[in-house]
Design a protein around this motif. Structure first.
Motif, short mmCIF file in Angstrom:
data_model
loop_
_atom_site.label_atom_id
_atom_site.label_comp_id
_atom_site.label_asym_id
_atom_site.label_seq_id
_atom_site.Cartn_x
_atom_site.Cartn_y
_atom_site.Cartn_z
N PRO A 116 -5.15 -28.44 -16.57
CA PRO A 116 -5.20 -29.20 -15.31
C PRO A 116 -3.89 -29.92 -14.99
O PRO A 116 -3.53 -30.08 -13.83
N GLY B 10 -1.87 -29.17 -11.60
CA GLY B 10 -1.65 -30.30 -10.70
C GLY B 10 -0.19 -30.46 -10.33
O GLY B 10 0.15 -30.66 -9.16
N GLU C 75 0.63 -40.56 -7.56
CA GLU C 75 -0.23 -39.39 -7.66
C GLU C 75 -0.07 -38.72 -9.03
O GLU C 75 -1.04 -38.25 -9.62
N LEU D 25 -2.86 -37.71 -12.73
CA LEU D 25 -3.11 -36.40 -13.31
C LEU D 25 -3.62 -36.54 -14.75
O LEU D 25 -3.25 -37.48 -15.46
#
Length: 737
Positions: free
Chosen positions: A110, A114, A178, A182
């Motif tokens: 992931p 991301g 952001e 993650l």
């Protein structure tokens, strides 16, 4: 005997115990001594320095620079011209104490997806390889360290995975937030090894507006300014760097500030974003129209010396112009006829002429010391007889200027150059932009200069702007002095300096000369300059909105012992009866017949009229409407919804139009309004008559045409008529009234 035997046995046991205790004590003493010896060795010998250095390397990353925030540059009213935007370099410490391989592998998928989705600089697969390869390298280094320790080797192993760049570009604060959301990166820097290195980048909210004057910084912001104000005031803008250490505290790496950074000064300039935009658009449109090599325009306030707009454009390719050289300061060519008022003012001050004195010009040819002085009409064969000083300025007669200079100064030419020096035109000044060599200085010849010998014709040719070099900024300064009742001010750009929000320095214009000449002489020259607009070579510059005083200039450009191309210019001030602004426009090597009035003068007019409209405010009493008028207010053609709102707010009625109608033409009489849809056809020039500048510019530029606007109000003339086939890139001249 048995008693004695028991006593001996006890004694022996006690001795054995004491001996053993003694051995233990001795061993402990020796061990303690070894510890003290080793400690002393560490403290007092070079070996100690080695181990202390190892400890520091393992727990402290020293002396990392903290970049200060570079100061901002503003317009006079607080609009940002250049600012520092915080950006972050994203790195990873694969040696972070809390980082575990199994945790990294768990969130690897992931995390990689991301980052790939957010930045697109690597695929998810490439990100996976990046993280795994760097961790494997860390494991190799770790194994090598253990191997060296096992073998007793003191060979150092460099930890190369301590500070590895993750994202190729620097990112914004929003993007940083952001990233921290993650998987894996959301676990903190000790476990994830995430390092966000604060940096600063330079942004220009107005993009190319005044970009040459504002200047640029190097890609590496720590190197500071590269040009313009950024370079000139770099020592103030850049601030002072700080120092921080990255230390391991309780198993976690943390930044510890040793010396805080000091942010740079903010600079408020004199520039007006609106006037700057007006000036740039007007000059660029004209340069494209006449395919000139380059051009400049600069406008300043008469009373303050503040430069409100300054444009320097060089041709990059056909029809494309960009800010390049500081042309306002670096055009070191002969000024031509804009120099003539200097000659007249000097002669008036000597008392040898008055405006009504006349000089014979005949057919436009005059020979002085076997060198011919020509007026621009000489090829027509007409005999103009005599021209007065006033007329000589108005029609820009070289012969009149030459004869004035010879009459006043031929016997003592040094009096002419001394007059020029006394005015302030040769004074060396420090400008707000960095320059090279002789840029930004006036090169006036002197009779006693052995390095540049004075000839028998120098005086005559200097009188009309040859054999000398005066950059635009000095011509601007001279004409502004005429507008300012003789007080010469140095034009300037950097106005106020702020530190941490507090004003620390405010600049006032430097007075170069409190009076360049008597008021009587100045009034005479100004009257002549108004005549240039009313009756002379710049009649096209005349405005219906206000009076203008100024002078055209057309000079050949010296090149390799000859001449190549022309320099056309116009310098003046407005309104002439109560001057508020002085403006200079210069254009190098235009195509076609060179014209100071038709080329540079028209740029001046556009700048002047649009500036006047935007900066002139009517008194309340001037805004009153005569109640006896029965005719309804005039509406402009354009967007129907906006016209509809105006009509509704004013309480007027109009006929209805189809709900899908966007553009309309509006007609009115004493009763009301009649609206008609405006038909637009692809590839045909739209009809913009009666529109305001905003709507007209939108329609024409959307069609692929370039637009040159003169005046204000509504469009009363468009040079390429409605319905003609559109030729992309063509220029439409609009006249507004």
């Amino acid at each position: 005997n048995d008693k004695e035997g028991v006593m001996n046995k006890d004694t022996i046991n006690k001795r054995r115990i004491l001996n053993r205790y003694g051995v233990v004590v001795v061993v402990l003493i020796l061990f303690g001594g070894c510890i003290l010896f080793s400690a002393g060795k560490v403290v007092f010998t070079s070996e100690g320095e080695k181990w202390r250095e190892v400890g520091k390397r393992e727990t402290v990353i020293r002396d990392r620079e903290i970049l200060p925030t570079r100061g901002n540059i503003f317009t006079y009213d607080g609009k940002l011209l250049a600012s520092s935007e915080p950006l972050y370099g994203i790195y990873m410490d694969f040696w972070a104490g809390g980082m575990k391989k199994d945790t990294l592998v768990k969130y690897l998928e992931p995390l990689s997806e991301g980052l790939s989705a957010m930045f697109g600089d690597r695929t998810a697969s490439q990100y996976r390889s990046f993280f795994l390869n760097n961790f494997k390298q860390r494991e190799k280094e770790e194994q090598q360290i253990k191997s060296n320790e096992a073998s007793g080797s003191e060979k150092k192993v460099k930890k190369t995975r301590r500070y590895v760049r993750v994202i190729r570009r620097d990112i914004s604060y929003v993007e940083l937030k952001e990233i921290k959301k993650l998987p894996f990166f959301d676990q903190g820097s000790n476990r994830s090894g995430l390092i966000a290195e604060l940096k600063n980048s330079r942004k220009k909210p107005f993009r190319s507006l005044a970009t040459r004057t504002v200047g640029n910084v190097y890609g590496d912001l720590s190197k500071g300014g590269a040009s313009g104000l950024e370079l000139k005031f770099d020592s103030l803008l850049r601030g002072v760097s700080g120092v921080k250490n990255r230390e391991k505290i309780q198993g976690r790496w943390m930044d510890v500030v040793e010396i805080p950074a000091q942010d740079g000064y903010d600079i408020v300039t004199t520039l007006d974003a609106d006037i700057q935009d007006i000036s740039e658009r007007a000059l660029r449109n004209k340069l494209i129209e006449i395919d000139a090599e380059s051009g400049c325009a600069v406008i300043m306030e008469v009373k303050t010396g503040e430069i409100k707009g300054i444009v320097n454009l060089d041709r990059v390719s056909k029809g494309v112009y960009a800010e390049g050289n500081p042309n306002v300061f670096s055009y070191m060519n002969e000024p031509g006829s804009t120099f003539k008022p200097i000659t007249v003012l000097a002669a008036l001050e000597e008392g040898v002429i008055i405006p009504t004195d006349s000089f014979h010009v005949g057919s436009g040819l005059y020979t002085h010391n076997r060198r011919v002085v020509r007026d621009h009409y000489w090829t027509r064969g007409e005999d103009r007889g005599y021209l007065t000083v006033q007329e000589g300025i108005e029609v820009s007669s070289n012969i009149v200027m030459a004869k004035i200079a010879l009459k006043a100064f031929e016997s003592q030419p040094d009096k002419f150059t001394k007059r020029i020096d006394k005015m302030g035109l040769t004074k060396a000044l420090e400008w707000d932009v960095p320059l090279r060599g002789i840029e930004g200085t006036s090169q006036i010849r002197h009779p006693n200069d052995a390095s540049n010998p004075w000839s028998k014709t120098t005086l005559a040719w200097m009188s009309f702007g040859y054999e000398t070099q005066v950059p635009p900024i000095y011509m601007l300064m001279f004409y502004n002095a005429l507008a300012n009742n003789g007080k010469m001010l140095k034009p300037f750009i950097a106005k106020e300096f702020y530190k941490d929000g507090k004003l620390v320095n405010k600049v006032e214009a430097e007075v170069v000369n409190s009076s360049i000449a008597s008021q009587k002489s100045i009034d005479m020259v100004n009257n002549m300059l108004e005549g240039v607009i009313e009756r002379g070579t710049a009649k096209v510059v005349k405005s219906d909105l206000f009076s203008i005083a100024g002078k055209t200039g057309t000079a050949q450009i010296a090149s390799d012992g000859g001449y190549s191309g022309h320099f056309v210019s116009f310098c003046g001030f407005f309104p002439a009866d109560e001057p508020k602004y002085t403006c200079f426009v210069g254009i190098r090597k235009p195509k076609g017949i060179p014209s100071g009035g038709g080329m540079a003068g028209m740029v001046f007019k556009n700048i002047a009229e649009q500036t006047y409209v935007r900066t002139t405010y009517l008194a309340v009493e001037d805004c009153r409407v005569d109640s006896t008028l029965s005719k309804v207010p005039t509406l402009k053609n354009g967007i129907w919804t906006k016209n509809q709102k105006v009509l509704k707010d004013l309480g007027y009625q109009s006929n209805s139009v189809d709900k899908d109608t966007f553009w309309v033409q509006v007609k009115s009489d004493s009763v009301g309004y009649q609206t008609e849809p405006l038909t637009l056809i692809d590839n045909l020039v739209p009809n913009v008559y009666g529109m305001g500048a905003r709507d007209a510019l939108y329609l024409l530029e959307k069609s692929g045409l370039r637009v040159n606007v003169s005046g204000s109000g509504r469009v009363v003339s468009q040079s390429i008529g409605p319905g003609q086939k559109i030729v992309k890139g063509s220029t439409v001249n609009l006249v507004m009234r």
